[in-house]
Scaffold this active site. Structure first.
Site, PDB file in Angstrom:
ATOM      1  N   SER A   1       0.832  -1.202   0.000  1.00 32.27           N
ATOM      2  CA  SER A   1       0.000   0.000   0.000  1.00 32.27           C
ATOM      3  C   SER A   1       0.875   1.264   0.000  1.00 32.27           C
ATOM      4  O   SER A   1       1.752   1.387  -0.857  1.00 32.27           O
ATOM      5  CB  SER A   1      -0.973  -0.063   1.181  1.00 32.27           C
ATOM      6  OG  SER A   1      -1.989   0.871   1.005  1.00 32.27           O
TER       7      SER A   1
ATOM      8  N   ASP B   1      -9.549  -4.995  -5.101  1.00 31.29           N
ATOM      9  CA  ASP B   1      -8.882  -3.779  -4.634  1.00 31.29           C
ATOM     10  C   ASP B   1      -9.213  -2.645  -5.610  1.00 31.29           C
ATOM     11  O   ASP B   1      -8.841  -2.716  -6.782  1.00 31.29           O
ATOM     12  CB  ASP B   1      -7.370  -4.037  -4.586  1.00 31.29           C
ATOM     13  CG  ASP B   1      -6.586  -2.866  -4.044  1.00 31.29           C
ATOM     14  OD1 ASP B   1      -7.151  -1.755  -3.947  1.00 31.29           O
ATOM     15  OD2 ASP B   1      -5.396  -3.060  -3.717  1.00 31.29           O
TER      16      ASP B   1
ATOM     17  N   HIS C   1      -7.879  -5.206  -0.803  1.00 28.90           N
ATOM     18  CA  HIS C   1      -6.688  -4.454  -0.427  1.00 28.90           C
ATOM     19  C   HIS C   1      -6.205  -4.946   0.941  1.00 28.90           C
ATOM     20  O   HIS C   1      -7.019  -5.159   1.837  1.00 28.90           O
ATOM     21  CB  HIS C   1      -7.024  -2.952  -0.371  1.00 28.90           C
ATOM     22  CG  HIS C   1      -5.811  -2.076  -0.315  1.00 28.90           C
ATOM     23  ND1 HIS C   1      -4.978  -1.891  -1.393  1.00 28.90           N
ATOM     24  CD2 HIS C   1      -5.276  -1.353   0.699  1.00 28.90           C
ATOM     25  CE1 HIS C   1      -3.989  -1.083  -1.057  1.00 28.90           C
ATOM     26  NE2 HIS C   1      -4.142  -0.741   0.217  1.00 28.90           N
TER      27      HIS C   1
END
Ligand SMILES: *[C@@H]1O[C@H](CO)[C@@H](O)[C@H](O)[C@H]1NC(C)=O
Ligand SMILES: *[C@@H]1O[C@H](CO)[C@@H](O)[C@H](O)[C@H]1NC(C)=O
Length: 343
Positions: free
Chosen positions: A182, A283, A313
């Site tokens: 991320s 995601d 995610h």
């Protein structure tokens, strides 16, 4: 809200509870005036202490790089690596180990290397890959904007380059990998570009592991629209995070966010590391992530893409998902492949 006939990702009840909890906490911590309630967050963010005495084959210690900016890292050293058959690997002491410099996720705003979930992730990387892991603490937004986080990441690499004696004797800095998930994968990319330009003396960054990188842009992509309402990364949350991160007056087409958009860096002259990109089908960021991979290839860099069609995610944070263990094995294969290709 998702409609009843929309396809849903497979998640265990445990991960569903954690995800709802994390989402609620992060929303509750953001004040309407753009600041974050750190006292509230610190109270709820469970921390793990470093352990000099190995636990499950991993010992850890914290090393300060720059006390003024609170830049430090947690160093994870494998003491008894386990081979694929589950037996102790007795030659751990003599073989050299790759070094993984890891940047945690959390939208640049949340979490630290000693947060329970990230301490656990790095322990798994350390033990299962048999690598030394350096997990970086960098400054948070909104208190510190771009490029503080990139500066801190670069500072850690320079520190290691000059002070490699802090690493265990069998650490091989000519086999260094940057990794992150991320926002941490966004950081890994930009730190890679910075060190390619600045140059390091002994450390060779030969690979980059980009797990569901946090990239974006002004455009709303097909996946962002289709998957709006997904856990953790709704457009309202990511817009807030970019606003807290970017210099005042910039939009999301800034090169830090839209890496391969109108303000993209020219990678052609850089010795950019071989890259492995992971993306998840659920995601909302996956169009941006796929573009990153395509862009690296177009720039003539070596890149691989691994897709997890049913994953959301940050799925790999949850150790009870089998895909989480599978991802670590794929990272391990990538690290040994790239290390061997550079011999
Ligand atoms: C934002 O709000 C909090 C809580 O109401 C307050 O303590 C803080 O000083 C405010 N910050 C700014 C920059 O307005
Ligand atoms: C290496 O470590 C020393 C001693 O802690 C420190 O003063 C120096 O700044 C470090 N080097 C870098 C590049 O950070």
């Amino acid at each position: 809200m998702s409609s009843p006939n929309k396809p849903k990702p497979f998640l265990s009840w445990k991960s569903r509870i954690s995800i709802s909890f994390i989402s609620a906490l992060s929303d509750a911590s953001r004040r309407s005036n753009g600041t974050v309630n750190r006292r509230f967050l610190n109270f709820l963010d469970r921390k793990s202490s470093p352990n000099a005495i190995p636990v499950n084959g991993v010992s850890t210690k914290d090393v300060i790089v720059n006390a003024e900016d609170n830049v430090w890292f947690r160093l994870f050293t494998p003491t008894a690596a386990v081979n694929s058959a589950g037996e102790d690997n007795t030659d751990t002491k003599t073989a050299t180990l790759p070094v993984i410099v890891f940047f945690h996720g959390g939208g640049f705003t949340y979490l630290t290397p000693d947060s329970f979930a990230y301490d656990a992730v790095c322990r798994r990387f350390c033990r299962k890959i048999n690598a030394v892991v350096v997990s970086v603490n960098y400054r948070h937004t909104p208190e510190h904007r771009y490029p503080s986080q990139y500066e801190d990441g670069e500072a850690v690499l320079k520190y290691l380059d000059e002070n490699k004696t802090v690493l265990p004797e069998n650490a091989d800095v000519s086999k260094c990998f940057l990794a992150g998930d991320s926002a941490g994968a966004n950081l890994a990319h930009h730190v890679a570009v910075r060190v390619c330009k600045a140059g390091l003396r002994e450390i060779r960054v030969i690979g980059l592991v980009s797990i569901q990188p946090f990239f974006g842009g002004e455009e709303r992509t097909e996946a962002e629209i289709r998957l709006e309402g997904s856990p953790l990364v709704s457009m309202a949350r990511t817009d807030w995070m970019w606003k807290a991160f970017l210099p005042e007056g910039s939009d999301r087409d800034h090169g830090a966010v839209n890496v391969c958009g109108p303000n993209a860096e020219d990678l052609s002259g850089l010795d950019y590391p071989d890259t492995l990109v992971f993306i998840g089908g659920f995601d909302p960021l996956n169009d941006w992530q796929k573009r990153y991979y395509d862009w690296l290839k177009k720039c003539g860099k070596k890149a691989e893409l691994i897709q997890y069609p049913n994953m959301i995610h940050a799925f790999y944070i949850f150790p009870d998902l089998p895909e989480s263990g599978q991802l670590i094995m794929q990272v391990k294969d990538f690290i040994s492949k790239v290390s061997n290709s550079r011999l």
